[in-house]
Scaffold this motif. Structure first.
Motif, PDB file in Angstrom:
ATOM      1  N   GLN A 120      22.938  51.977  31.402  1.00  0.00           N
ATOM      2  CA  GLN A 120      22.803  51.148  30.204  1.00  0.00           C
ATOM      3  C   GLN A 120      24.144  51.175  29.459  1.00  0.00           C
ATOM      4  OE1 GLN A 120      18.903  53.010  28.849  1.00  0.00           O
ATOM      5  NE2 GLN A 120      18.559  50.864  28.299  1.00  0.00           N
ATOM      6  N   GLN A 170      17.962  46.840  24.629  1.00  0.00           N
ATOM      7  CA  GLN A 170      17.639  46.914  26.054  1.00  0.00           C
ATOM      8  C   GLN A 170      18.839  47.367  26.872  1.00  0.00           C
ATOM      9  OE1 GLN A 170      16.180  42.866  26.171  1.00  0.00           O
ATOM     10  NE2 GLN A 170      14.094  43.548  26.571  1.00  0.00           N
ATOM     11  N   ASN A 190      12.168  48.326  22.293  1.00  0.00           N
ATOM     12  CA  ASN A 190      13.214  49.349  22.441  1.00  0.00           C
ATOM     13  C   ASN A 190      13.881  49.780  21.138  1.00  0.00           C
ATOM     14  OD1 ASN A 190      12.691  48.384  25.094  1.00  0.00           O
ATOM     15  ND2 ASN A 190      14.672  49.074  25.803  1.00  0.00           N
ATOM     16  N   CYS A 192      10.534  40.786  30.743  1.00  0.00           N
ATOM     17  CA  CYS A 192      11.717  41.625  30.920  1.00  0.00           C
ATOM     18  C   CYS A 192      12.966  40.881  30.472  1.00  0.00           C
ATOM     19  CB  CYS A 192      11.854  42.037  32.379  1.00  0.00           C
ATOM     20  SG  CYS A 192      10.534  43.136  32.941  1.00  0.00           S
ATOM     21  N   SER A 193      14.020  41.617  30.245  1.00  0.00           N
ATOM     22  CA  SER A 193      15.297  40.998  29.912  1.00  0.00           C
ATOM     23  C   SER A 193      15.782  40.174  31.101  1.00  0.00           C
ATOM     24  CB  SER A 193      16.339  42.077  29.585  1.00  0.00           C
ATOM     25  OG  SER A 193      17.624  41.490  29.452  1.00  0.00           O
ATOM     26  N   LEU A 229      16.508  45.667  32.892  1.00  0.00           N
ATOM     27  CA  LEU A 229      16.671  46.692  31.867  1.00  0.00           C
ATOM     28  C   LEU A 229      15.311  47.245  31.458  1.00  0.00           C
ATOM     29  CD1 LEU A 229      19.302  44.789  29.708  1.00  0.00           C
ATOM     30  CD2 LEU A 229      19.732  46.550  31.425  1.00  0.00           C
ATOM     31  N   ASN A 245      12.110  48.670  29.260  1.00  0.00           N
ATOM     32  CA  ASN A 245      11.453  48.265  28.018  1.00  0.00           C
ATOM     33  C   ASN A 245      10.546  49.361  27.499  1.00  0.00           C
ATOM     34  OD1 ASN A 245      12.329  45.571  27.466  1.00  0.00           O
ATOM     35  ND2 ASN A 245      11.055  44.811  29.142  1.00  0.00           N
TER      36      ASN A 245
END
Length: 395
Positions: A3, A28, A67, A350-351, A360, A362
């Motif tokens: 990340q 995220q 998040n 989702c992203s 990514l 969640n």
């Protein structure tokens, strides 16, 4: 998983859609996003129905706040400002999507926070900007669609103006804020000097007029609505009705025209002098679309998808439930089930961003003030002091 924004702290005095949408991407991507909310009621989005997790906690809120952490704080009180400044010392970004005249009044701009942390990046989303006579005006996505020309470009030519089905100006403004603040953050990490980053809804909306804007500004060519959502200068590139439903067919570049004609078993159309060049197809759009209507109307959508998918651009027109139940979303990992205290199995999107091929992670959006004790404790407030702040309405 990797990340890229882990270790960065973002404080965000945000509400509703545009700001929270933008900072959710940061969360995220690993940033610690602390959502600063008014102690009484919190973000307006928590109270938007019709679906609820519990009283004061809506499913709508989850759309934009995955998040994140939640800190309740009265930014108009001296004690609240003191807490904000303590947090800013260890933060990298302060974001907001307040009315244009508000950030300077309550000390969320760079001029106010530079003495506390010279490297802080202050990111602002407002309706019309912070530096003009409209700064005090309230404004929302739908107004921008109207004033920027979106509504006049949407819908059938003989119908009323139509807004988009979703708040796309909000979402684009949030995404542009994220781009701007990340660029400023990169510079601040190198130079040690932060800045203000501004995005306003109207500017964002106007910028999205893109090529029709260039056509008008340079040639006086005003793009108008075309039937069935057709592209203004390319045909066939529009909605067509099959026997049992609608589909969007796009011979968007010249190479797709012969592919389309061949695969629908009407290759005689390829060199028909009415349709043999892009300009001829545009001039004779009505006649061409009438011919294609007759062809497409003879078979169901699934028939045409089987012939054309993968060979040229085509998509079925789905209702929202069909779009979200599309098995393809499972294939690409765009839906995920996470846990919320009030809903053990909560489905979320989702992203769209992947890092090293992976979506990514969640987690559910926070309850109002869920992280206040932890955040205040980390900057030196003990339980008794927090209790006093809570009793006085500061948190």
């Amino acid at each position: 998983m990797k990340q890229p924004l882990k270790g960065f702290r973002v404080l965000s005095a945000e509400q509703y859609g545009a700001g929270p949408y933008g900072t959710m991407f940061l969360a995220q991507l690993g940033a610690e996003v602390i959502k600063i909310e008014p102690p009484k009621g919190g973000d307006t989005a928590r109270h938007v129905g019709p679906h609820w997790l519990r009283e004061g906690e809506s499913l709508y809120f989850q759309s934009f706040n995955l998040n994140k952490k939640s800190l309740t704080l009265d930014l108009t009180s001296p004690e609240g400002v003191e807490i904000l400044h303590k947090l800013v010392k260890s933060a990298h970004v302060v974001a907001n999507n307040l009315r244009g005249d508000v950030p300077a009044k309550i000390g969320l701009d760079y001029a106010s926070l530079k003495p506390v942390n010279p490297a802080i990046v202050c990111a602002h989303i407002s309706a019309y900007g912070r530096d003009n006579e409209r700064a005090k005006w309230p404004g929302y996505d739908y107004l921008m669609q109207a004033e920027a020309g979106f509504c006049s470009l949407t819908g059938e030519p003989d119908g009323p103006p139509v807004r988009f089905g979703l708040s796309m100006v909000d979402f684009m403004s949030g995404a542009q804020m994220a781009v701007g603040l990340l660029a400023a953050l990169l510079d601040a990490q190198r130079s040690g000097e932060g800045c203000d980053v501004d995005v306003d809804l109207l500017s964002t909306a106007v910028h999205q007029t893109s090529y029709p804007a260039i056509w008008y500004m340079n040639e006086g060519d005003v793009t108008v609505r075309a039937p069935r959502g057709a592209h203004p200068s390319v045909t066939p590139s529009q909605l067509f009705k099959a026997k049992d439903g609608w589909m969007f067919v796009m011979a968007q570049t010249p190479k797709f025209w012969p592919i389309l004609a061949d695969r629908i078993r009407h290759s005689e159309l390829i060199n028909d002098p009415r349709f043999d060049t892009p300009s001829n197809r545009l001039v004779n759009r009505v006649e061409l679309c009438s011919i294609l209507d007759g062809i497409f109307g003879a078979h169901p959508v699934v028939h045409w998808l089987a012939l054309l998918r993968g060979h040229m651009p085509i998509a079925p027109v789905y209702d929202l439930d069909q779009a979200l139940d599309n098995p393809w979303l499972e294939t690409i990992g765009m839906r995920e089930t996470i846990t919320h205290p009030d809903k053990p199995e909560m489905d979320v999107l989702c992203s769209p961003i992947k890092i090293d091929g992976k979506r990514l992670p969640n987690r559910a959006g926070p309850y109002l003030g869920a992280d206040s004790n932890e955040i205040l404790g980390a900057i030196g407030y003990d339980a008794g002091e927090v209790a006093k702040l809570r009793a006085s309405g500061v948190v």
